[in-house]
Design a protein around this motif. Structure first.
Motif, PDB file in Angstrom:
ATOM      1  N   ARG A  40      -2.483  77.696  30.172  1.00 12.91           N
ATOM      2  CA  ARG A  40      -1.320  78.587  30.302  1.00 12.91           C
ATOM      3  C   ARG A  40      -0.241  77.940  31.154  1.00 12.91           C
ATOM      4  N   VAL A  41      -0.665  77.295  32.227  1.00 15.83           N
ATOM      5  CA  VAL A  41       0.299  76.590  33.089  1.00 15.83           C
ATOM      6  C   VAL A  41       0.954  75.459  32.296  1.00 15.83           C
ATOM      7  N   LYS A  42       0.162  74.734  31.548  1.00 16.03           N
ATOM      8  CA  LYS A  42       0.675  73.608  30.759  1.00 16.03           C
ATOM      9  C   LYS A  42       1.633  74.091  29.665  1.00 16.03           C
ATOM     10  N   ARG A  43       1.240  75.150  28.946  1.00 15.90           N
ATOM     11  CA  ARG A  43       2.096  75.682  27.881  1.00 15.90           C
ATOM     12  C   ARG A  43       3.406  76.240  28.418  1.00 15.90           C
ATOM     13  N   ALA A  44       3.398  76.659  29.677  1.00 20.93           N
ATOM     14  CA  ALA A  44       4.619  77.191  30.291  1.00 20.93           C
ATOM     15  C   ALA A  44       5.619  76.085  30.605  1.00 20.93           C
ATOM     16  N   GLY A  45       5.216  74.835  30.423  1.00 20.51           N
ATOM     17  CA  GLY A  45       6.142  73.724  30.641  1.00 20.51           C
ATOM     18  C   GLY A  45       5.959  72.997  31.953  1.00 20.51           C
ATOM     19  N   PHE A  46       5.024  73.449  32.758  1.00 19.18           N
ATOM     20  CA  PHE A  46       4.740  72.738  34.005  1.00 19.18           C
ATOM     21  C   PHE A  46       3.899  71.506  33.686  1.00 19.18           C
ATOM     22  N   LYS A  47       3.776  70.616  34.635  1.00 18.18           N
ATOM     23  CA  LYS A  47       3.035  69.368  34.436  1.00 18.18           C
ATOM     24  C   LYS A  47       1.814  69.323  35.353  1.00 18.18           C
ATOM     25  N   PRO A  48       0.809  70.155  35.087  1.00 18.97           N
ATOM     26  CA  PRO A  48      -0.363  70.154  35.960  1.00 18.97           C
ATOM     27  C   PRO A  48      -1.207  68.903  35.769  1.00 18.97           C
ATOM     28  N   THR A  49      -1.861  68.495  36.830  1.00 19.98           N
ATOM     29  CA  THR A  49      -2.790  67.364  36.757  1.00 19.98           C
ATOM     30  C   THR A  49      -4.212  67.912  36.707  1.00 19.98           C
ATOM     31  N   LEU A  50      -5.149  67.008  36.563  1.00 19.60           N
ATOM     32  CA  LEU A  50      -6.548  67.426  36.551  1.00 19.60           C
ATOM     33  C   LEU A  50      -6.950  68.080  37.870  1.00 19.60           C
ATOM     34  N   LEU A  54      -5.453  70.440  39.334  1.00 16.49           N
ATOM     35  CA  LEU A  54      -5.338  71.885  39.164  1.00 16.49           C
ATOM     36  C   LEU A  54      -6.545  72.420  38.397  1.00 16.49           C
ATOM     37  N   LEU A  55      -6.969  71.696  37.393  1.00 20.64           N
ATOM     38  CA  LEU A  55      -8.143  72.104  36.625  1.00 20.64           C
ATOM     39  C   LEU A  55      -9.358  72.260  37.551  1.00 20.64           C
ATOM     40  N   TYR A  56      -9.577  71.246  38.389  1.00 17.25           N
ATOM     41  CA  TYR A  56     -10.698  71.290  39.330  1.00 17.25           C
ATOM     42  C   TYR A  56     -10.496  72.376  40.393  1.00 17.25           C
ATOM     43  N   ALA A  57      -9.262  72.549  40.837  1.00 16.99           N
ATOM     44  CA  ALA A  57      -8.972  73.556  41.861  1.00 16.99           C
ATOM     45  C   ALA A  57      -9.273  74.958  41.344  1.00 16.99           C
ATOM     46  N   ILE A  58      -8.901  75.225  40.096  1.00 16.78           N
ATOM     47  CA  ILE A  58      -9.178  76.544  39.516  1.00 16.78           C
ATOM     48  C   ILE A  58     -10.688  76.760  39.412  1.00 16.78           C
ATOM     49  N   GLU A  59     -11.390  75.746  38.925  1.00 19.15           N
ATOM     50  CA  GLU A  59     -12.850  75.855  38.816  1.00 19.15           C
ATOM     51  C   GLU A  59     -13.466  76.107  40.189  1.00 19.15           C
ATOM     52  N   GLY A  60     -13.024  75.365  41.189  1.00 18.32           N
ATOM     53  CA  GLY A  60     -13.538  75.558  42.544  1.00 18.32           C
ATOM     54  C   GLY A  60     -13.208  76.941  43.087  1.00 18.32           C
ATOM     55  N   ALA A  61     -12.004  77.430  42.770  1.00 16.91           N
ATOM     56  CA  ALA A  61     -11.621  78.776  43.219  1.00 16.91           C
ATOM     57  C   ALA A  61     -12.535  79.820  42.598  1.00 16.91           C
ATOM     58  N   LEU A  62     -12.841  79.648  41.331  1.00 14.68           N
ATOM     59  CA  LEU A  62     -13.721  80.608  40.662  1.00 14.68           C
ATOM     60  C   LEU A  62     -15.151  80.547  41.192  1.00 14.68           C
ATOM     61  N   LEU A  63     -15.590  79.341  41.565  1.00 14.32           N
ATOM     62  CA  LEU A  63     -16.952  79.172  42.075  1.00 14.32           C
ATOM     63  C   LEU A  63     -17.038  79.320  43.593  1.00 14.32           C
ATOM     64  N   ASP A  64     -15.869  79.487  44.226  1.00 11.08           N
ATOM     65  CA  ASP A  64     -15.768  79.574  45.689  1.00 11.08           C
ATOM     66  C   ASP A  64     -16.384  78.346  46.357  1.00 11.08           C
ATOM     67  N   ALA A 114     -12.726  69.901  27.322  1.00 11.98           N
ATOM     68  CA  ALA A 114     -12.194  71.174  26.843  1.00 11.98           C
ATOM     69  C   ALA A 114     -10.672  71.227  26.965  1.00 11.98           C
ATOM     70  N   ALA A 115     -10.148  70.721  28.082  1.00 11.75           N
ATOM     71  CA  ALA A 115      -8.692  70.711  28.271  1.00 11.75           C
ATOM     72  C   ALA A 115      -8.025  69.756  27.283  1.00 11.75           C
ATOM     73  N   ASP A 116      -8.639  68.599  27.042  1.00  6.61           N
ATOM     74  CA  ASP A 116      -8.089  67.650  26.062  1.00  6.61           C
ATOM     75  C   ASP A 116      -8.072  68.250  24.665  1.00  6.61           C
ATOM     76  N   ALA A 117      -9.146  68.945  24.300  1.00  6.78           N
ATOM     77  CA  ALA A 117      -9.213  69.579  22.979  1.00  6.78           C
ATOM     78  C   ALA A 117      -8.130  70.653  22.851  1.00  6.78           C
ATOM     79  N   ALA A 118      -7.933  71.436  23.895  1.00  6.60           N
ATOM     80  CA  ALA A 118      -6.902  72.477  23.862  1.00  6.60           C
ATOM     81  C   ALA A 118      -5.508  71.869  23.848  1.00  6.60           C
ATOM     82  N   THR A 119      -5.311  70.766  24.567  1.00  9.98           N
ATOM     83  CA  THR A 119      -4.013  70.092  24.594  1.00  9.98           C
ATOM     84  C   THR A 119      -3.671  69.513  23.224  1.00  9.98           C
ATOM     85  N   ALA A 120      -4.668  69.031  22.511  1.00  8.60           N
ATOM     86  CA  ALA A 120      -4.437  68.461  21.178  1.00  8.60           C
ATOM     87  C   ALA A 120      -3.898  69.506  20.206  1.00  8.60           C
TER      88      ALA A 120
END
Length: 121
Positions: free
Chosen positions: A39-49, A51-61, A78-84
């Motif tokens: 969602r962040v990527k589709r919004a036009g922002f340029k997230p790096t990996l 952010l992907l790890y940070a979100i996962e860590g936030a969810l897992l505390d 999964a992110a690469d497949a979705a980006t494609a």
């Protein structure tokens, strides 16, 4: 808990997440790590990996560096497949540069566009 206070999520990441409608831990949990990242990527922002790890860590505390390598690989795949599946960016040219050549009568003898009608004298 708001994204401003989630573990691993800094001010810039929190702002990106808010702008795509993800404001709480529950919002993130509902869509999952990869969808939140996309969602962040589709919004036009340029997230790096990160952010992907940070979100996962936030969810897992947990700290994002504690995420096992195997899980990181799964997230990347999964992110690469979705980006494609994303449409091509609009700010890139569809083809190579276009070069315009101006022809004048001095440089090229132009054939007539239409046949001259025959005159019956």
């Amino acid at each position: 808990m708001s994204t401003d206070k989630l573990r691993n999520i800094g001010p810039k990441s929190a702002a990106w997440l808010r702008q795509v409608g993800l404001r709480t831990h529950e919002d993130l949990a509902a869509v999952g790590t990869v969808e939140a990242f996309m969602r962040v990527k589709r919004a036009g922002f340029k997230p790096t990996l990160n952010l992907l790890y940070a979100i996962e860590g936030a969810l897992l505390d947990c700290h994002w560096q504690e995420i096992p390598d195997e899980r990181r690989s799964e997230l990347i795949l999964a992110a690469d497949a979705a980006t494609a599946l994303l449409p091509a960016p609009r700010n890139r040219p569809a083809a190579g540069p276009v070069r315009t050549t101006v022809l004048t009568e001095d440089t090229v003898a132009m054939p007539p566009l239409f046949d001259e009608p025959e005159r019956g004298d």
